[in-house]
Write an enzyme that holds these catalytic residues in place. Structure first.
Site, PDB file in Angstrom:
ATOM      1  N   LYS A 111      51.794  22.324  41.298  1.00 32.82           N
ATOM      2  CA  LYS A 111      52.689  23.458  41.526  1.00 32.82           C
ATOM      3  C   LYS A 111      52.987  23.555  43.014  1.00 32.82           C
ATOM      4  O   LYS A 111      52.089  23.723  43.836  1.00 32.82           O
ATOM      5  CB  LYS A 111      52.062  24.760  41.031  1.00 32.82           C
ATOM      6  CG  LYS A 111      52.997  25.958  41.232  1.00 32.82           C
ATOM      7  CD  LYS A 111      52.282  27.265  41.117  1.00 32.82           C
ATOM      8  CE  LYS A 111      53.185  28.387  41.605  1.00 32.82           C
ATOM      9  NZ  LYS A 111      52.445  29.657  41.782  1.00 32.82           N
ATOM     10  N   GLY A 172      52.026  39.410  43.669  1.00 33.07           N
ATOM     11  CA  GLY A 172      51.012  40.453  43.767  1.00 33.07           C
ATOM     12  C   GLY A 172      51.537  41.870  43.713  1.00 33.07           C
ATOM     13  O   GLY A 172      50.762  42.821  43.820  1.00 33.07           O
ATOM     14  N   ALA A 198      55.033  35.174  39.386  1.00 35.59           N
ATOM     15  CA  ALA A 198      54.890  36.250  40.377  1.00 35.59           C
ATOM     16  C   ALA A 198      55.546  37.547  39.918  1.00 35.59           C
ATOM     17  O   ALA A 198      56.651  37.554  39.393  1.00 35.59           O
ATOM     18  CB  ALA A 198      55.463  35.851  41.731  1.00 35.59           C
ATOM     19  N   GLY A 199      54.806  38.641  40.137  1.00 40.82           N
ATOM     20  CA  GLY A 199      55.338  39.978  39.924  1.00 40.82           C
ATOM     21  C   GLY A 199      54.969  40.650  38.626  1.00 40.82           C
ATOM     22  O   GLY A 199      55.174  41.849  38.466  1.00 40.82           O
ATOM     23  N   ASN A 220      48.253  35.852  38.118  1.00 41.09           N
ATOM     24  CA  ASN A 220      46.886  35.885  38.614  1.00 41.09           C
ATOM     25  C   ASN A 220      46.451  37.327  38.884  1.00 41.09           C
ATOM     26  O   ASN A 220      45.564  37.868  38.226  1.00 41.09           O
ATOM     27  CB  ASN A 220      46.766  35.033  39.871  1.00 41.09           C
ATOM     28  CG  ASN A 220      45.334  34.900  40.382  1.00 41.09           C
ATOM     29  OD1 ASN A 220      45.102  34.309  41.417  1.00 41.09           O
ATOM     30  ND2 ASN A 220      44.343  35.427  39.679  1.00 41.09           N
ATOM     31  N   THR A 221      47.119  37.979  39.841  1.00 40.90           N
ATOM     32  CA  THR A 221      46.704  39.322  40.245  1.00 40.90           C
ATOM     33  C   THR A 221      46.745  40.315  39.093  1.00 40.90           C
ATOM     34  O   THR A 221      45.902  41.214  39.007  1.00 40.90           O
ATOM     35  CB  THR A 221      47.595  39.835  41.394  1.00 40.90           C
ATOM     36  OG1 THR A 221      47.636  38.840  42.432  1.00 40.90           O
ATOM     37  CG2 THR A 221      47.067  41.131  41.969  1.00 40.90           C
TER      38      THR A 221
END
Length: 276
Positions: A111, A172, A198-199, A220-221
Site C-alpha cells: 500500500k 483519523g 481513511a475517515g 484502523n483508528t
C-alpha cells in the site's frame, strides 16, 4: 461494477485484487492498539484477511531484539500489506517498500501513501504518482491511497496500480464519507477495485461506502480508537457485509414528493361514511 447475486459469506463473492482473491472486504490496520495481543483479537473479530503494517512504525524484523508483529500476525495466516505511512516524498516511499519486500521474502503487494503534511495527512498526489510509476516498474502490486479526485484515480489506474484507495475524509477524523459524489465518479470509471481508505468512524460509514459499490473498506483508528475495539471490529465486519448485500440487492428508487403505500391497494373494503 457488475452486481453479483451471490450472497456475502457463501464463498462466491470474492474481493479480487490483481490475481489474488479474498473472502473479506474489510481491511484493517495494526497501529494504535494497546498491544499486539489486542491487535490480534481485533483482527480476528473483524474477519479481515488483509492487514496493513506501517513499516516505519512497526517492527517486522528490522529491529532485532524487539517484539515482532509477525509473531502475533503470521504471514502464513494473513496477507500483510506493508504501507508507507509517515513518508512525505516519493523517494522515501519507494525505499520503505523495497525494505518491506526484502523483510517479507519478496512480498510484492503493498500500500502506497505519500502524505502532503503532518496536520491533515492529505495525500501529496504528484509525489504519489511518481512513486507509483517507480514501484509498478519495479514489479510491485500497488494499492494506492489517494484523494477523491476521479482524474487522479484514473491516472493511478493507468499507471498500473491494482487498487485505488480514495479517502472518505481525513485520516483519523472519523468524519465518514464527506463527498459521495466524487466517489461515485471514481466508481463509475474504475476497472480496478475501489477501496475507501481513511475517515470511517463507525459501522454505518462502512455500510454507506459499500452501498455505493466500493469493493472494500480499510480502517484502523475507527476500531483501535473505539471504547471497545473488539466489539467495534465485529460491528465493522457486519457493516461491510450489510452494505455489500444492499448494493448487490439494489435499493428501491427514491421518489420525492410521491407517496406509495407499502401494502397493496387492490381489494380493499369500501370506506364507510359515518353519520354526521
Amino acid at each position: 461494477m457488475e452486481r453479483n447475486s451471490a450472497g456475502v459469506g457463501n464463498g462466491a463473492d470474492k474481493l479480487r485484487i490483481g490475481n489474488r482473491e479474498f473472502g473479506s472486504r474489510l481491511l484493517i490496520g495494526t497501529g494504535k492498539y494497546r498491544d499486539f495481543q489486542q491487535t490480534r483479537e481485533a483482527i480476528d473479530a473483524s474477519g479481515a484477511e488483509i492487514v496493513t503494517v506501517a513499516i516505519r512504525r512497526t517492527n517486522i524484523g528490522q529491529n532485532a531484539g524487539e517484539p515482532s508483529l509477525l509473531e502475533t500476525v503470521p504471514p502464513d495466516r494473513f496477507t500483510l500489506l506493508p504501507n508507507t505511512a509517515g513518508c512525505y516524498n516519493a523517494e522515501d516511499a519507494v525505499r520503505t517498500l523495497r525494505l518491506a519486500r526484502e523483510l517479507l521474502d519478496g512480498h510484492s503487494l503493498v500500500k502506497l501513501e505519500v502524505l502532503g503534511d503532518q496536520r491533515t495527512l492529505f495525500p501529496d498526489m504528484p509525489q504519489t504518482l511518481s512513486a507509483a510509476r517507480t514501484l509498478v516498474k519495479d514489479g510491485f502490486e500497488v494499492m494506492v491511497y489517494c484523494s477523491d479526485d476521479p482524474i487522479q484515480a484514473k491516472m493511478l489506474e493507468d499507471i498500473g496500480c491494482v487498487a485505488v484507495m480514495p479517502l472518505a475524509s481525513l485520516i483519523g477524523s472519523g468524519m465518514g464519507l464527506l463527498n459521495p459524489w466524487n466517489l461515485q465518479l471514481i466508481l463509475e470509471q474504475a476497472k480496478v477495485p475501489v477501496i475507501v481508505d481513511a475517515g470511517v468512524g463507525t459501522a454505518s460509514d462502512a455500510a454507506i461506502a459499500m452501498e455505493l459499490g466500493c469493493a472494500g473498506v480499510l480502517m484502523n483508528t475507527a476500531i483501535a480508537g473505539a471504547r471497545d475495539p473488539i466489539m467495534m471490529a465485529t460491528a465493522m465486519k457486519l457493516g461491510v457485509q450489510a452494505g455489500r448485500l444492499a448494493w448487490q440487492a439494489g435499493r428501491m428508487p427514491k421518489k420525492y414528493y410521491t407517496a406509495m403505500p407499502s401494502s397493496p391497494a387492490e381489494g380493499l373494503l369500501p370506506s364507510v361514511r359515518r353519520a354526521g
